[in-house]
Design a protein around this motif. Sequence first.
Motif, PDB file in Angstrom:
ATOM      1  N   SER A   1       0.839  -1.196   0.000  1.00  0.00           N
ATOM      2  CA  SER A   1       0.000   0.000   0.000  1.00  0.00           C
ATOM      3  C   SER A   1       0.874   1.247   0.000  1.00  0.00           C
ATOM      4  N   SER A   2       0.342   2.323  -0.569  1.00  0.00           N
ATOM      5  CA  SER A   2       1.094   3.585  -0.569  1.00  0.00           C
ATOM      6  C   SER A   2       1.282   4.091   0.859  1.00  0.00           C
ATOM      7  N   ASP A   3       0.430   3.647   1.786  1.00  0.00           N
ATOM      8  CA  ASP A   3       0.591   4.073   3.189  1.00  0.00           C
ATOM      9  C   ASP A   3       1.980   3.714   3.707  1.00  0.00           C
ATOM     10  N   GLU A   4       2.484   2.574   3.213  1.00  0.00           N
ATOM     11  CA  GLU A   4       3.797   2.130   3.686  1.00  0.00           C
ATOM     12  C   GLU A   4       4.915   3.049   3.208  1.00  0.00           C
ATOM     13  N   LEU A   5       4.636   3.835   2.162  1.00  0.00           N
ATOM     14  CA  LEU A   5       5.671   4.732   1.624  1.00  0.00           C
ATOM     15  C   LEU A   5       5.654   6.093   2.330  1.00  0.00           C
ATOM     16  N   ILE A   6       4.607   6.338   3.098  1.00  0.00           N
ATOM     17  CA  ILE A   6       4.481   7.664   3.712  1.00  0.00           C
ATOM     18  C   ILE A   6       5.159   7.673   5.077  1.00  0.00           C
ATOM     19  N   ALA A   7       6.212   8.482   5.174  1.00  0.00           N
ATOM     20  CA  ALA A   7       6.958   8.551   6.438  1.00  0.00           C
ATOM     21  C   ALA A   7       6.216   9.430   7.437  1.00  0.00           C
ATOM     22  N   ARG A   8       5.699  10.570   6.968  1.00  0.00           N
ATOM     23  CA  ARG A   8       4.940  11.471   7.843  1.00  0.00           C
ATOM     24  C   ARG A   8       3.804  12.106   7.068  1.00  0.00           C
ATOM     25  N   SER A   9       2.601  11.929   7.582  1.00  0.00           N
ATOM     26  CA  SER A   9       1.419  12.502   6.937  1.00  0.00           C
ATOM     27  C   SER A   9       1.342  13.990   7.279  1.00  0.00           C
ATOM     28  N   PRO A  10       0.502  14.750   6.566  1.00  0.00           N
ATOM     29  CA  PRO A  10       0.313  16.161   6.934  1.00  0.00           C
ATOM     30  C   PRO A  10      -0.101  16.319   8.397  1.00  0.00           C
TER      31      PRO A  10
END
Length: 465
Positions: A61-70
């Motif tokens: 999932s792209s969630d795994e690529l996100i280190a820090r969300s807004p």
Amino acid sequence: MTRERIVVLGADAAGMSAAHQALRMAKQVGREIEVIALEKTVHTSYSACGIPYWVSGEVESSDELIARSPERHREMGVDLITGALATGIDRDAGVAHYSHDGVDKSVGYDQLVIATGASPIVPDWALRPNGQLVGGVAPAKTLVDGQQWIDLLVAAAGAESPRRVVVAGGGYIGVEMAEAARARGLEVTLLTRSAVMSSLDVDMSSRVEKQLAEAGVQVVGGAQVVGLEVDHRGWVTSVETVDGDVHRCDLLVLATGVLPATEFAVGAGLETGQWGGLRAQPDGSVASGIWAAGDCCEVRHRLTGDWTFSPLGTHANKQGRIVGTNLITPGSRSFGGVLGTAITRYVHGDTHLEISRTGLSTREAQAAGLRVSSMVTEGRTASGYMTEAAPVAVKVFADPDTRALAGAQIVGGRAAAKRIDTVAAALWSGASIDDLAEADLAYAPPFATVWEIVQLAARRLADSL
Ligand SMILES: Cc1cc2nc3c(=O)[nH]c(=O)nc-3n(C[C@H](O)[C@H](O)[C@H](O)COP(=O)(O)OP(=O)(O)OC[C@H]3O[C@@H](n4cnc5c(N)ncnc54)[C@H](O)[C@@H]3O)c2cc1C
């Protein structure tokens, strides 16, 4: 007391490294600052580097690529505004202009950090008359692009026929997207203007080409794309190259490179270089109160001293941190330049191909007016009697007069490519070819041969000089 305001343009690797480092440093020295970040998309701090592996299905999932969300950035103290496109800078007034939800706005700054990254090069032939991309054609730069590729490749894999992807561009993103398309079960043609992985010497890139071909990727070198054919829906059906060859396809990946996203900064009179990148000082400053970091910058090559464009996440994170430090404690950190170190892979089925480089290639050395000698050594990544042992070729470069180490390139199987870091670390410290040949490197049969391959390559070149 009014708080000092730092405005950051661009909220990915460089921008957010700078923002959080500034907040950390300010806390350390007891200074009150406010950090506002403007980001044109809705995504922050994600690994673009992971996009090909998400597209291939290896990352779920792209969630795994996100280190820090807004939200996480906001919780950590950054006043982050997404959907905010920076449009200009008024340096005299100390104001950044931006567009938010179609409304023109501005924000005053005491210090400004430009971290707007790079934009994919989209050739005219990839566009319809209305300026939109031809159907089935897209770059692989953002999470939105990644999702589009997943949708396109999954749909194409489900179709009865035909199922061919052309990748235009033979650099590392082209190779990684070729892997992703093969993983999704499609046929792949890789078209490249010069050679595949052309940042390697030809004798090394030809090894890559041969192994890609053996793995079922059709690689066509010297193939400059000049036009597309589209069907009645405006969907790509084939790609035409300058010598008149036609390659049929259903999808086309644009892996034709990136250029610094600095248009608005140019309007503010900031100096840019040959690639359109900002030319920051080693401390990250580009003008009084203005700083820059990441892919929007050109950087100094550590060996030649020349400006170059090396858009990589590893530099963006370091530069962002340096800028963040210097925003609070000016002059305390500086960026040491780049060596051109890079690494990638092509893995599919039985093929496990790793590729890396650092320092100067023969062509780069010649362009810089430097003399280099080089030699290719073939060996194994582990003792021959171990199951881990994979073939590897290492090419090392040194100045024949001073014996200074100048670079290396590696093409090989599993566990081959990351050995480049040994050479990069030695290069960074100004080592000679003899230092590399004699250094105390680790050996045990599962990990290396008793003369570690990089060291063996260095020793052989050293003996020949
Ligand atoms: C497919 C792919 C694979 C990669 N693989 C690797 C790898 O393996 N190793 C490696 O080191 N590097 C890799 N990279 C490169 C790496 O991702 C980039 O070097 C890194 O993201 C650069 O960070 P940056 O913050 O400078 O720029 P970016 O990540 O591009 O971030 C810039 C941000 O600024 C925003 N922005 C742009 N213009 C404006 C504006 N006018 N106003 C407001 N916001 C704006 C953008 O939306 C973006 O969020 C890869 C890149 C891609 C695309």
